[in-house]
Design a protein around this motif. Sequence first.
Motif, PDB file in Angstrom:
ATOM      1  N   TYR A   1     -12.013   0.895 -11.757  1.00 30.82           N
ATOM      2  CA  TYR A   1     -11.742   0.881 -10.320  1.00 30.82           C
ATOM      3  C   TYR A   1     -11.046  -0.420  -9.956  1.00 30.82           C
ATOM      4  O   TYR A   1     -11.576  -1.502 -10.193  1.00 30.82           O
ATOM      5  CB  TYR A   1     -13.062   1.026  -9.557  1.00 30.82           C
ATOM      6  CG  TYR A   1     -12.891   1.318  -8.089  1.00 30.82           C
ATOM      7  CD1 TYR A   1     -12.390   2.541  -7.662  1.00 30.82           C
ATOM      8  CD2 TYR A   1     -13.226   0.373  -7.133  1.00 30.82           C
ATOM      9  CE1 TYR A   1     -12.231   2.819  -6.320  1.00 30.82           C
ATOM     10  CE2 TYR A   1     -13.084   0.644  -5.784  1.00 30.82           C
ATOM     11  CZ  TYR A   1     -12.587   1.874  -5.389  1.00 30.82           C
ATOM     12  OH  TYR A   1     -12.427   2.145  -4.061  1.00 30.82           O
ATOM     13  N   THR A   2      -9.839  -0.324  -9.397  1.00 26.68           N
ATOM     14  CA  THR A   2      -9.043  -1.503  -9.078  1.00 26.68           C
ATOM     15  C   THR A   2      -8.095  -1.189  -7.926  1.00 26.68           C
ATOM     16  O   THR A   2      -7.939  -0.038  -7.545  1.00 26.68           O
ATOM     17  CB  THR A   2      -8.268  -1.994 -10.316  1.00 26.68           C
ATOM     18  OG1 THR A   2      -7.677  -3.261 -10.050  1.00 26.68           O
ATOM     19  CG2 THR A   2      -7.194  -1.006 -10.738  1.00 26.68           C
ATOM     20  N   THR A   3      -7.448  -2.199  -7.402  1.00 27.16           N
ATOM     21  CA  THR A   3      -6.459  -2.013  -6.347  1.00 27.16           C
ATOM     22  C   THR A   3      -5.076  -2.281  -6.913  1.00 27.16           C
ATOM     23  O   THR A   3      -4.841  -3.312  -7.541  1.00 27.16           O
ATOM     24  CB  THR A   3      -6.737  -2.964  -5.162  1.00 27.16           C
ATOM     25  OG1 THR A   3      -8.057  -2.703  -4.659  1.00 27.16           O
ATOM     26  CG2 THR A   3      -5.733  -2.746  -4.037  1.00 27.16           C
TER      27      THR A   3
ATOM     28  N   LYS B   1      -0.627  -1.852  -6.166  1.00 25.73           N
ATOM     29  CA  LYS B   1       0.399  -1.785  -5.125  1.00 25.73           C
ATOM     30  C   LYS B   1       1.590  -1.012  -5.657  1.00 25.73           C
ATOM     31  O   LYS B   1       1.730  -0.817  -6.863  1.00 25.73           O
ATOM     32  CB  LYS B   1       0.836  -3.186  -4.713  1.00 25.73           C
ATOM     33  CG  LYS B   1       1.541  -3.947  -5.838  1.00 25.73           C
ATOM     34  CD  LYS B   1       1.970  -5.327  -5.412  1.00 25.73           C
ATOM     35  CE  LYS B   1       2.676  -6.037  -6.563  1.00 25.73           C
ATOM     36  NZ  LYS B   1       3.138  -7.357  -6.198  1.00 25.73           N
TER      37      LYS B   1
ATOM     38  N   SER C   1      -3.176  -8.683  -1.001  1.00 30.76           N
ATOM     39  CA  SER C   1      -4.273  -7.785  -0.659  1.00 30.76           C
ATOM     40  C   SER C   1      -3.808  -6.388  -0.269  1.00 30.76           C
ATOM     41  O   SER C   1      -4.623  -5.483  -0.154  1.00 30.76           O
ATOM     42  CB  SER C   1      -5.099  -8.376   0.485  1.00 30.76           C
ATOM     43  OG  SER C   1      -4.286  -8.555   1.630  1.00 30.76           O
TER      44      SER C   1
ATOM     45  N   GLY D   1      -2.646  -2.955  -0.926  1.00 26.99           N
ATOM     46  CA  GLY D   1      -2.578  -2.013  -2.023  1.00 26.99           C
ATOM     47  C   GLY D   1      -3.494  -0.848  -1.764  1.00 26.99           C
ATOM     48  O   GLY D   1      -3.958  -0.647  -0.647  1.00 26.99           O
ATOM     49  N   ARG D   2      -3.757  -0.061  -2.789  1.00 25.08           N
ATOM     50  CA  ARG D   2      -4.635   1.097  -2.676  1.00 25.08           C
ATOM     51  C   ARG D   2      -5.630   1.073  -3.820  1.00 25.08           C
ATOM     52  O   ARG D   2      -5.263   0.851  -4.975  1.00 25.08           O
ATOM     53  CB  ARG D   2      -3.820   2.385  -2.730  1.00 25.08           C
ATOM     54  CG  ARG D   2      -4.694   3.616  -2.671  1.00 25.08           C
ATOM     55  CD  ARG D   2      -3.928   4.886  -2.518  1.00 25.08           C
ATOM     56  NE  ARG D   2      -4.873   6.007  -2.602  1.00 25.08           N
ATOM     57  CZ  ARG D   2      -4.572   7.233  -2.297  1.00 25.08           C
ATOM     58  NH1 ARG D   2      -3.366   7.538  -1.877  1.00 25.08           N
ATOM     59  NH2 ARG D   2      -5.471   8.195  -2.408  1.00 25.08           N
ATOM     60  N   ALA D   3      -6.890   1.330  -3.488  1.00 22.04           N
ATOM     61  CA  ALA D   3      -7.934   1.397  -4.501  1.00 22.04           C
ATOM     62  C   ALA D   3      -7.803   2.707  -5.273  1.00 22.04           C
ATOM     63  O   ALA D   3      -7.677   3.779  -4.672  1.00 22.04           O
ATOM     64  CB  ALA D   3      -9.305   1.288  -3.859  1.00 22.04           C
ATOM     65  N   VAL D   4      -7.776   2.607  -6.586  1.00 23.75           N
ATOM     66  CA  VAL D   4      -7.652   3.759  -7.474  1.00 23.75           C
ATOM     67  C   VAL D   4      -8.549   3.549  -8.686  1.00 23.75           C
ATOM     68  O   VAL D   4      -9.054   2.449  -8.910  1.00 23.75           O
ATOM     69  CB  VAL D   4      -6.187   3.968  -7.950  1.00 23.75           C
ATOM     70  CG1 VAL D   4      -5.246   4.192  -6.786  1.00 23.75           C
ATOM     71  CG2 VAL D   4      -5.717   2.809  -8.803  1.00 23.75           C
ATOM     72  N   THR D   5      -8.720   4.592  -9.484  1.00 25.44           N
ATOM     73  CA  THR D   5      -9.394   4.472 -10.772  1.00 25.44           C
ATOM     74  C   THR D   5      -8.339   4.640 -11.851  1.00 25.44           C
ATOM     75  O   THR D   5      -7.664   5.671 -11.919  1.00 25.44           O
ATOM     76  CB  THR D   5     -10.486   5.541 -10.939  1.00 25.44           C
ATOM     77  OG1 THR D   5     -11.438   5.394  -9.887  1.00 25.44           O
ATOM     78  CG2 THR D   5     -11.190   5.401 -12.282  1.00 25.44           C
TER      79      THR D   5
ATOM     80  N   ALA E   1       0.820  -1.205   0.000  1.00 28.03           N
ATOM     81  CA  ALA E   1       0.000   0.000   0.000  1.00 28.03           C
ATOM     82  C   ALA E   1       0.858   1.262   0.000  1.00 28.03           C
ATOM     83  O   ALA E   1       1.911   1.303   0.611  1.00 28.03           O
ATOM     84  CB  ALA E   1      -0.929  -0.003   1.203  1.00 28.03           C
TER      85      ALA E   1
ATOM     86  N   LEU F   1      -1.930  -6.190  -8.302  1.00 31.64           N
ATOM     87  CA  LEU F   1      -1.761  -7.160  -7.224  1.00 31.64           C
ATOM     88  C   LEU F   1      -1.609  -8.554  -7.811  1.00 31.64           C
ATOM     89  O   LEU F   1      -2.264  -8.903  -8.790  1.00 31.64           O
ATOM     90  CB  LEU F   1      -2.963  -7.160  -6.283  1.00 31.64           C
ATOM     91  CG  LEU F   1      -3.222  -5.893  -5.471  1.00 31.64           C
ATOM     92  CD1 LEU F   1      -4.434  -6.105  -4.569  1.00 31.64           C
ATOM     93  CD2 LEU F   1      -2.024  -5.496  -4.654  1.00 31.64           C
TER      94      LEU F   1
END
Length: 114
Positions: free
Chosen positions: A76-78, A80, A95, A97-101, A42, A90
Motif C-alpha cells: 500500500y503506497t501513494t 502520482k 503529497s 497522488g493516489r493511494a494504491v496497492t 493525483a 512521490l
Amino acid sequence: MDISIQGYDTKFVTMRADEGCKKGSAATITQNGTVGPCTSGAFIGFIAGVVGDYALVQTSGAVSVPYSGTAPALGYTTLKADANGGIAALGEGESAGRAVTVVSAENGAATIIL
C-alpha cells in the motif's frame, strides 16, 4: 501455481474526453463530466478506451501501467501520474497522488489495484 487479480473490483465510468486522451494513460477531471490526460500529481484512474468524444476510465480494480524512475514500493503506497501518462513514486516533500496497492513492479511496468 499462478495467481490472477484481473477483474478484481473493476469499475469504469464513461466521461467526455478532452483532446489528448489515449488508451492506457492516467486521467484527471478537467471540467464537469470531462477527463483529460494527467501528467503529474493525483489521478482518478486510467483510460481504458476512447471512442469519438468519450473516454472509458477505469477507476478501481487491477491495472498494469508503465512507471518511470525507481520501481514503486510493493504494498500500500501513494503514487502520482508521470509526464508519460504512467505512474511514479512521490518525491521527497510531494503529497499529491493516489493511494494504491502495488502487487508487482518490474521491467518498467507495475500492476496496481486502484
